[in-house]
Scaffold this motif. Structure first.
Motif, PDB file in Angstrom:
ATOM      1  N   LEU A  21       0.931  -1.168   0.094  1.00  0.00           N
ATOM      2  CA  LEU A  21       0.014   0.021   0.038  1.00  0.00           C
ATOM      3  C   LEU A  21       0.769   1.234   0.026  1.00  0.00           C
ATOM      4  O   LEU A  21       0.397   2.399  -0.411  1.00  0.00           O
ATOM      5  N   ALA A  22       1.994   1.370   0.431  1.00  0.00           N
ATOM      6  CA  ALA A  22       2.961   2.651   0.355  1.00  0.00           C
ATOM      7  C   ALA A  22       3.541   2.514  -1.119  1.00  0.00           C
ATOM      8  O   ALA A  22       3.927   3.623  -1.229  1.00  0.00           O
ATOM      9  N   ASN A  23       3.834   1.930  -1.859  1.00  0.00           N
ATOM     10  CA  ASN A  23       4.503   1.540  -2.920  1.00  0.00           C
ATOM     11  C   ASN A  23       3.467   2.517  -4.122  1.00  0.00           C
ATOM     12  O   ASN A  23       2.560   1.735  -4.478  1.00  0.00           O
ATOM     13  N   GLN A  24       3.651   3.703  -4.487  1.00  0.00           N
ATOM     14  CA  GLN A  24       2.895   4.415  -5.280  1.00  0.00           C
ATOM     15  C   GLN A  24       2.797   3.782  -6.785  1.00  0.00           C
ATOM     16  O   GLN A  24       1.816   3.948  -7.461  1.00  0.00           O
ATOM     17  N   ARG A  25       3.622   2.888  -7.251  1.00  0.00           N
ATOM     18  CA  ARG A  25       3.720   2.650  -8.507  1.00  0.00           C
ATOM     19  C   ARG A  25       2.991   1.302  -8.679  1.00  0.00           C
ATOM     20  O   ARG A  25       2.740   0.768  -9.849  1.00  0.00           O
ATOM     21  N   VAL A  34     -11.203  -0.746   1.491  1.00  0.00           N
ATOM     22  CA  VAL A  34      -9.986  -0.777   0.994  1.00  0.00           C
ATOM     23  C   VAL A  34      -9.356   0.562   1.577  1.00  0.00           C
ATOM     24  O   VAL A  34      -7.790   0.613   1.848  1.00  0.00           O
ATOM     25  N   GLY A  35      -9.843   1.578   1.268  1.00  0.00           N
ATOM     26  CA  GLY A  35      -9.411   3.021   1.637  1.00  0.00           C
ATOM     27  C   GLY A  35      -9.291   3.125   3.238  1.00  0.00           C
ATOM     28  O   GLY A  35      -8.109   3.713   3.664  1.00  0.00           O
ATOM     29  N   THR A  36      -9.961   2.677   3.872  1.00  0.00           N
ATOM     30  CA  THR A  36      -9.859   2.422   5.366  1.00  0.00           C
ATOM     31  C   THR A  36      -8.657   1.464   5.939  1.00  0.00           C
ATOM     32  O   THR A  36      -8.009   2.201   6.835  1.00  0.00           O
ATOM     33  N   VAL A  37      -8.579   0.614   5.130  1.00  0.00           N
ATOM     34  CA  VAL A  37      -7.374  -0.438   5.361  1.00  0.00           C
ATOM     35  C   VAL A  37      -6.087   0.271   5.300  1.00  0.00           C
ATOM     36  O   VAL A  37      -5.274   0.508   5.924  1.00  0.00           O
ATOM     37  N   GLU A  38      -6.116   0.980   3.977  1.00  0.00           N
ATOM     38  CA  GLU A  38      -4.928   1.927   3.605  1.00  0.00           C
ATOM     39  C   GLU A  38      -4.484   2.898   4.670  1.00  0.00           C
ATOM     40  O   GLU A  38      -3.594   2.849   5.016  1.00  0.00           O
ATOM     41  N   TRP A  39      -5.633   3.484   4.867  1.00  0.00           N
ATOM     42  CA  TRP A  39      -5.447   4.626   6.000  1.00  0.00           C
ATOM     43  C   TRP A  39      -4.730   3.923   7.211  1.00  0.00           C
ATOM     44  O   TRP A  39      -3.685   4.520   7.934  1.00  0.00           O
ATOM     45  N   TRP A  40      -5.349   2.874   7.976  1.00  0.00           N
ATOM     46  CA  TRP A  40      -5.039   2.270   8.953  1.00  0.00           C
ATOM     47  C   TRP A  40      -3.400   1.717   8.930  1.00  0.00           C
ATOM     48  O   TRP A  40      -2.759   1.967   9.857  1.00  0.00           O
TER      49      TRP A  40
END
Length: 190
Positions: A110-114, A158-164
């Protein structure tokens, strides 16, 4: 017969070392910058061993994603309950515990932008589960597009998991499960 078990365990340990090395590197830099030599060195295996298990770093990435998503949904009790409910929505605790236990993998993905491959696959899986739930519900208004509803709910999850994960898990898996479940239950369609 004992030799087969030892061989299997060695293969598993080697794959785990390769996967861990890859994920550590992936958390540090972009996929294009990672080399098989770096993966092999960090995993403490030779380059040929990496190629014995994976065709290239893209194959390693894809298989890593597939394995984690498959394991996540199997281990998180993704079976249907007697009333037809899907485990992901009903039981959030195992899902968030799995995220916590596999923080290295999920934070790297989730951290890797590409790399959008992981996010897209996770969205597909969650969306498919929501669609299945919607198909068993009779309360969905006919004018509502089930695909749209599923994508909305999957994107929210998925957005919530990403934030967490990107915020280094500021809440326990149990707290996240409870809050996300309440958000889903607050949706009158689900």
């Amino acid at each position: 017969m004992g030799t087969g078990i030892k061989t299997d365990r060695r293969i598993l340990r080697t794959r785990e070392a390769i996967n861990r090395a890859f994920l550590e590197l992936f958390a540090e830099k972009e996929l294009e910058q990672i080399t098989i030599n770096e993966i092999a060195e960090r995993a403490n295996v030779n380059r040929g061993t990496v190629y014995l298990h994976y065709t290239d770093k893209y194959d390693l990435l894809n298989r890593c994603i597939e394995e984690h998503l498959g394991t996540m949904f199997l281990s998180c009790n993704m079976t249907r309950t007697p009333d037809g409910d899907v485990g992901l929505i009903r039981e959030m605790k195992p899902v968030f515990r799995y995220f916590e236990q596999n923080f290295l993998f999920f934070s790297a993905m989730l951290a890797n932008q590409r790399t959008t491959i992981f996010r897209e696959r996770l969205l597909e899986i969650v969306s498919a589960n929501v669609i299945h739930k919607l198909e068993t519900k009779k309360s969905v208004p006919e004018e509502m597009d089930k695909q749209l509803i599923a994508h909305f709910m999957a994107s929210a999850f998925v957005g919530t998991v990403e934030w967490w994960i990107q915020n280094r898990m500021p809440h326990t898996p149990e707290e996240m499960a409870q809050q996300v479940r309440r958000l889903f239950e607050g949706n009158t369609i689900l």
